[in-house]
Design an enzyme around this catalytic site. Structure first.
Site, PDB file in Angstrom:
ATOM      1  CE1 TYR A  34     -24.521  10.183  22.218  1.00 41.73           C
ATOM      2  CE2 TYR A  34     -25.772  10.552  24.235  1.00 41.73           C
ATOM      3  CZ  TYR A  34     -24.958  11.029  23.228  1.00 41.73           C
ATOM      4  OH  TYR A  34     -24.586  12.347  23.227  1.00 41.73           O
ATOM      5  CE1 TYR A  84     -24.324  11.452  27.631  1.00 43.78           C
ATOM      6  CE2 TYR A  84     -24.259  12.525  29.782  1.00 43.78           C
ATOM      7  CZ  TYR A  84     -24.942  12.199  28.614  1.00 43.78           C
ATOM      8  OH  TYR A  84     -26.239  12.621  28.443  1.00 43.78           O
ATOM      9  CG  ASP A 111     -16.806   1.077  21.596  1.00 40.66           C
ATOM     10  OD1 ASP A 111     -16.926   1.428  22.790  1.00 40.66           O
ATOM     11  OD2 ASP A 111     -16.297   1.817  20.728  1.00 40.66           O
ATOM     12  CG  ASN A 132     -11.677   9.233  24.745  1.00 41.16           C
ATOM     13  OD1 ASN A 132     -10.453   9.279  24.800  1.00 41.16           O
ATOM     14  ND2 ASN A 132     -12.374   9.929  23.866  1.00 41.16           N
TER      15      ASN A 132
END
Length: 207
Positions: A34, A84, A111, A132
């Site tokens: 990622y 995460y 972001d 989230n």
């Protein structure tokens, strides 16, 4: 010779309770897979803040990687949650509990697909806005009252494009350059936030 397991325990443990007075959490997902994705610009910003202070975010604790820096006359905990994105709040809340800090002493950098790459939006507080990571932090803190820096990563190319594929996709070279070029502004704005000068940060760097 010191036992290696004991040495690792000391490195991995949170620091003794001390003068940390603010937390900056850069959001992202752990692992090389990622590293260059849109969702990980918070990690990029946290690393930029650490580099400016001559530090590296490489200690383990709070379900995160962290370091401590001086910023704006304050002792600041720089945090990169390793839970995460969807569980980012676990790390932020753990650090806040340890240092007994209220949400107004926390800044989250993440972001945002609503803005073009290289755009920075600064807010004192607010809803998750569909993000989230922010949703998890709001849930774990029980409050929306933390500051946030939102770094633009660009909108999906068309409405039917899968959101997860977009935020977990890598930047084209031009967009990556725009995000890198934004880091001095992010660092300068974070210093103003640490000094309690949020109005100046918003006026000078939110665009």
């Amino acid at each position: 010779m010191a036992d290696l397991s004991e040495l690792f325990r000391k490195i991995a443990a949170p620091p003794t309770r001390g003068p940390v007075s603010r937390i900056i959490a850069g959001l992202g997902n752990p692992g090389d897979r990622y590293a260059n994705t849109r969702h990980n610009v918070g990690f990029v910003a946290a690393d930029a803040l650490a580099a400016q202070a001559g530090a590296t975010i490489n200690r383990a604790g709070f379900s995160a990687l962290y370091t401590e820096i001086q910023l704006g006359g304050e002792r600041v905990l720089l945090l990169k949650p390793q839970t995460y994105m969807n569980a980012s709040g676990e790390a932020v809340a753990a650090a806040a509990r340890f240092y007994k800090l209220t949400p107004d002493r926390i800044l989250v950098i993440c972001d945002d697909i609503s803005f073009a790459p290289g755009c920075l939006r600064i807010r004192r507080q607010g809803s998750a806005g569909g993000h989230n990571g922010l949703k998890s932090i709001i849930s774990c803190l029980g409050s929306e009252g933390f500051a946030r820096f939102k770094i633009g990563v660009g909108q999906k190319p068309h409405p039917d494009y899968d959101l997860a594929d977009w935020v977990l996709g890598t930047f084209p070279a031009s967009d990556a350059a725009a995000v890198r070029a934004l880091m001095p502004d992010v660092c300068a704005a974070a210093q103003l936030w640490a000094q309690g000068e949020m109005d100046r940060a918003m006026s000078a760097y939110s665009h």
